[in-house]
Design a protein around this motif. Structure first.
Motif, PDB file in Angstrom:
ATOM      1  N   UNK A 332      -5.904  -9.271 -14.671  1.00 24.90           N
ATOM      2  CA  UNK A 332      -4.656  -9.136 -13.929  1.00 24.90           C
ATOM      3  C   UNK A 332      -4.289  -7.670 -13.762  1.00 24.90           C
ATOM      4  N   UNK A 333      -4.425  -6.885 -14.801  1.00 22.39           N
ATOM      5  CA  UNK A 333      -4.086  -5.469 -14.689  1.00 22.39           C
ATOM      6  C   UNK A 333      -5.012  -4.753 -13.709  1.00 22.39           C
ATOM      7  N   UNK A 334      -6.293  -5.122 -13.714  1.00 19.20           N
ATOM      8  CA  UNK A 334      -7.204  -4.532 -12.742  1.00 19.20           C
ATOM      9  C   UNK A 334      -6.829  -4.946 -11.324  1.00 19.20           C
ATOM     10  N   UNK A 335      -6.506  -6.227 -11.129  1.00 20.36           N
ATOM     11  CA  UNK A 335      -6.117  -6.699  -9.801  1.00 20.36           C
ATOM     12  C   UNK A 335      -4.825  -6.042  -9.341  1.00 20.36           C
ATOM     13  N   UNK A 336      -3.880  -5.835 -10.252  1.00 19.85           N
ATOM     14  CA  UNK A 336      -2.630  -5.168  -9.900  1.00 19.85           C
ATOM     15  C   UNK A 336      -2.897  -3.726  -9.467  1.00 19.85           C
ATOM     16  N   UNK A 337      -3.753  -3.031 -10.219  1.00 21.15           N
ATOM     17  CA  UNK A 337      -4.092  -1.650  -9.863  1.00 21.15           C
ATOM     18  C   UNK A 337      -4.746  -1.581  -8.489  1.00 21.15           C
ATOM     19  N   UNK A 338      -5.699  -2.484  -8.236  1.00 18.73           N
ATOM     20  CA  UNK A 338      -6.386  -2.479  -6.942  1.00 18.73           C
ATOM     21  C   UNK A 338      -5.423  -2.803  -5.801  1.00 18.73           C
ATOM     22  N   UNK A 339      -4.578  -3.811  -5.990  1.00 17.56           N
ATOM     23  CA  UNK A 339      -3.641  -4.190  -4.928  1.00 17.56           C
ATOM     24  C   UNK A 339      -2.629  -3.084  -4.664  1.00 17.56           C
ATOM     25  N   UNK A 340      -2.165  -2.443  -5.711  1.00 16.84           N
ATOM     26  CA  UNK A 340      -1.206  -1.359  -5.537  1.00 16.84           C
ATOM     27  C   UNK A 340      -1.839  -0.176  -4.807  1.00 16.84           C
ATOM     28  N   UNK A 341      -3.076   0.170  -5.191  1.00 15.44           N
ATOM     29  CA  UNK A 341      -3.759   1.264  -4.505  1.00 15.44           C
ATOM     30  C   UNK A 341      -4.014   0.928  -3.041  1.00 15.44           C
ATOM     31  N   UNK A 342      -4.417  -0.316  -2.777  1.00 19.72           N
ATOM     32  CA  UNK A 342      -4.658  -0.727  -1.393  1.00 19.72           C
ATOM     33  C   UNK A 342      -3.372  -0.706  -0.582  1.00 19.72           C
ATOM     34  N   UNK A 343      -2.267  -1.147  -1.177  1.00 21.16           N
ATOM     35  CA  UNK A 343      -0.998  -1.127  -0.463  1.00 21.16           C
ATOM     36  C   UNK A 343      -0.585   0.303  -0.120  1.00 21.16           C
ATOM     37  N   UNK A 344      -0.757   1.228  -1.053  1.00 20.49           N
ATOM     38  CA  UNK A 344      -0.382   2.622  -0.793  1.00 20.49           C
ATOM     39  C   UNK A 344      -1.295   3.249   0.257  1.00 20.49           C
ATOM     40  N   UNK A 345      -2.602   2.998   0.150  1.00 20.15           N
ATOM     41  CA  UNK A 345      -3.547   3.604   1.092  1.00 20.15           C
ATOM     42  C   UNK A 345      -3.325   3.082   2.505  1.00 20.15           C
ATOM     43  N   UNK A 346      -3.188   1.765   2.627  1.00 21.23           N
ATOM     44  CA  UNK A 346      -2.998   1.185   3.960  1.00 21.23           C
ATOM     45  C   UNK A 346      -1.652   1.569   4.555  1.00 21.23           C
ATOM     46  N   UNK A 347      -0.638   1.779   3.710  1.00 22.18           N
ATOM     47  CA  UNK A 347       0.642   2.255   4.237  1.00 22.18           C
ATOM     48  C   UNK A 347       0.493   3.648   4.829  1.00 22.18           C
ATOM     49  N   UNK A 348      -0.264   4.511   4.146  1.00 23.45           N
ATOM     50  CA  UNK A 348      -0.503   5.851   4.671  1.00 23.45           C
ATOM     51  C   UNK A 348      -1.305   5.798   5.963  1.00 23.45           C
ATOM     52  N   UNK A 349      -2.339   4.964   6.003  1.00 21.39           N
ATOM     53  CA  UNK A 349      -3.136   4.831   7.216  1.00 21.39           C
ATOM     54  C   UNK A 349      -2.302   4.299   8.374  1.00 21.39           C
ATOM     55  N   UNK A 350      -1.483   3.296   8.094  1.00 21.69           N
ATOM     56  CA  UNK A 350      -0.645   2.734   9.155  1.00 21.69           C
ATOM     57  C   UNK A 350       0.377   3.747   9.644  1.00 21.69           C
ATOM     58  N   UNK A 351       0.942   4.509   8.715  1.00 23.75           N
ATOM     59  CA  UNK A 351       1.922   5.515   9.095  1.00 23.75           C
ATOM     60  C   UNK A 351       1.287   6.586   9.975  1.00 23.75           C
ATOM     61  N   UNK A 352       0.084   6.985   9.642  1.00 22.57           N
ATOM     62  CA  UNK A 352      -0.617   7.983  10.459  1.00 22.57           C
ATOM     63  C   UNK A 352      -1.021   7.418  11.817  1.00 22.57           C
ATOM     64  N   UNK A 353      -1.501   6.161  11.805  1.00 23.71           N
ATOM     65  CA  UNK A 353      -1.936   5.559  13.065  1.00 23.71           C
ATOM     66  C   UNK A 353      -0.781   5.331  14.018  1.00 23.71           C
ATOM     67  N   UNK A 354       0.389   5.041  13.482  1.00 27.91           N
ATOM     68  CA  UNK A 354       1.556   4.810  14.334  1.00 27.91           C
ATOM     69  C   UNK A 354       2.254   6.099  14.750  1.00 27.91           C
ATOM     70  N   UNK A 355       1.916   7.205  14.116  1.00 27.97           N
ATOM     71  CA  UNK A 355       2.615   8.450  14.380  1.00 27.97           C
ATOM     72  C   UNK A 355       1.950   9.289  15.444  1.00 27.97           C
ATOM     73  N   UNK A 356       1.610  10.532  15.133  1.00 22.99           N
ATOM     74  CA  UNK A 356       1.043  11.443  16.134  1.00 22.99           C
ATOM     75  C   UNK A 356      -0.247  10.933  16.760  1.00 22.99           C
ATOM     76  N   UNK A 357      -1.089  10.249  15.984  1.00 18.47           N
ATOM     77  CA  UNK A 357      -2.346   9.769  16.554  1.00 18.47           C
ATOM     78  C   UNK A 357      -2.100   8.776  17.681  1.00 18.47           C
ATOM     79  N   UNK A 358      -1.149   7.854  17.465  1.00 13.95           N
ATOM     80  CA  UNK A 358      -0.853   6.876  18.505  1.00 13.95           C
ATOM     81  C   UNK A 358      -0.243   7.543  19.728  1.00 13.95           C
TER      82      UNK A 358
END
Length: 422
Positions: A332-358
């Motif tokens: 569970x702790x490993x899954x929580x770490x992975x999900x949290x990292x994925x949520x943070x990374x994808x939020x950054x990617x989405x923020x960049x894709x929706x911003x100046x790049x878009x």
């Protein structure tokens, strides 16, 4: 190459203007009443087979708790002696009838140990119901996000089909005017046909995603889905939070399994103590026609089965539950770490894709369309700009969907266990 650089340079300089125009357009559009995620979750919670099965399991565990608290039933015994023999005992004249009542008396704390096992199993069943509800919530959330993403991909595909149609019309005009080679018209026609096929594919995928959502929630959905759900991102990534497995549903279930195993050890130990059976009764003596009281006591001798093997079995199960609890904590702790990292990374990617790049991709495509119509840019420049815009828009959708999926999984992993005790 210099034309592509000129397009991108002009697009970069117009990013702010394009972003402002997009904001004005989004604020001026009327908002339709959408079928929200919370409505989908509420509808699914009332018709989920998994939740119904879990509730049935709770009812069964509660009934088992009642059964565990019951005492053993007494037994009525009737004996007929001195019949069917020889001589004076040939008939029923010398028959002696004994009527007795056998009452088992449980020793060694069997009943409290049995009740403890039933209590632990009932509590585990309640946790199972909570886990089933959390799983249904995760499934519906993932289906809703996929349906919204597919719906938005369909919108993009339809827009790309419209753009490809306009590019084909422009290429046909250039060819008829003698300003371009017929190969440009053929290339534009191929792009239009591909855009049509992609639009049909995305439409079918969107219909399939919506059908899966409707099937899961158990009711038709006539309203549009809430596409704004995808755009809701955290303001900024604050760094990894200190999340662990303590207090989660998974760890509560592991604790309940261990408690059940502990109670099973106590029950097995109590089974090693033999039960006592007492039997008061009445006997009729045929010789004198008198009646006498009879009292019997029986106690089994643990000669062949002393209960040691049963205790060894439940102790092994207890050790397995302890090891399983440690494994669950790690997983569970490993899954929580992975999900949290994925949520943070994808939020950054989405923020960049929706911003100046878009904004840059949109402006580059706009300039390429105008330049192509006016003969300033070639068809390959236009196709490249349109492809870049489509890829950027799809990448933004994928990043947004991945972020919300990871966030849903993170909420499921960190869902707290119910505080109510059985």
């Amino acid at each position: 190459m210099h034309k592509i650089i000129a397009v991108l340079w002009a697009a970069t300089s117009c990013v702010a203007m394009a972003q402002a125009q997009t904001d004005v357009a989004s604020t001026s559009a009327p908002a339709a009443i959408a079928f929200t995620l919370e409505q989908a979750l509420s509808a699914a919670g009332a018709s989920a087979p998994a939740a119904d099965a879990a509730q049935a399991g709770v009812a069964a565990a509660q009934a088992a708790r009642t059964v565990a608290g019951l005492r053993p039933n007494p037994t009525i015994q009737t004996e007929l002696e001195n019949v069917g023999g020889s001589g004076a005992y040939n008939g029923f004249d010398q028959a002696e009838i004994t009527v007795g009542l056998s009452i088992p008396i449980e020793l060694g704390g069997k009943r409290p140990a049995r009740v403890a096992v039933a209590d632990a199993q009932a509590h585990r069943a309640l946790l199972g119901a909570a886990i089933a509800q959390a799983d249904v919530r995760l499934q519906v959330t993932l289906l809703y996000i996929e349906a919204v993403a597919a719906q938005r991909r369909g919108t993009i595909a339809a827009d790309q089909l419209r753009i490809a149609g306009n590019a084909y019309d422009a290429a046909a005009l250039r060819v008829r005017a003698g300003r371009a080679s017929p190969i440009e018209e053929q290339r534009a026609d191929v792009a239009r046909l591909n855009a049509h096929a992609n639009a049909d594919r995305t439409l079918r995928l969107a219909m399939a995603a919506r059908t899966n959502l409707v099937r899961r929630i158990g009711q038709p959905v006539d309203a549009p889905l809430d596409e704004g759900l995808l755009d809701r991102l955290p303001v900024a990534v604050q760094g990894p939070q200190q999340l662990d497995s303590r207090g989660t549903l998974a760890m509560a279930a592991a604790d309940a399994d261990l408690s059940t195993a502990d109670a099973g050890v106590r029950l097995a130990r109590s089974q090693r103590v033999p039960d006592l059976t007492v039997g008061p009764g009445v006997r009729r003596l045929s010789a004198t026609n008198d009646v006498a009281a009879v009292f019997s006591v029986s106690l089994p001798i643990p000669l062949f089965n002393a209960g040691r093997a049963g205790v060894a079995q439940v102790r092994a199960q207890q050790q397995m539950a302890q090891a399983q609890k440690r494994m669950t904590a790690l997983d569970v702790e490993q899954a929580i770490t992975d999900a949290q990292a994925e949520a943070d990374i994808t939020a950054t990617l989405a923020r960049n894709a929706q911003g100046p790049a878009m904004a840059a991709a949109q402006e580059a495509a706009r300039i390429a369309r105008i330049g192509y119509r006016e003969g300033k840019f070639g068809q390959l420049d236009l196709l490249d700009a349109e492809r870049t815009l489509a890829d950027t828009r799809l990448a933004a959708i994928d990043a947004l969907a991945a972020h919300h999926n990871a966030q849903a999984r993170l909420e499921r992993l960190t869902a707290p266990a119910p505080q109510e005790e059985y």
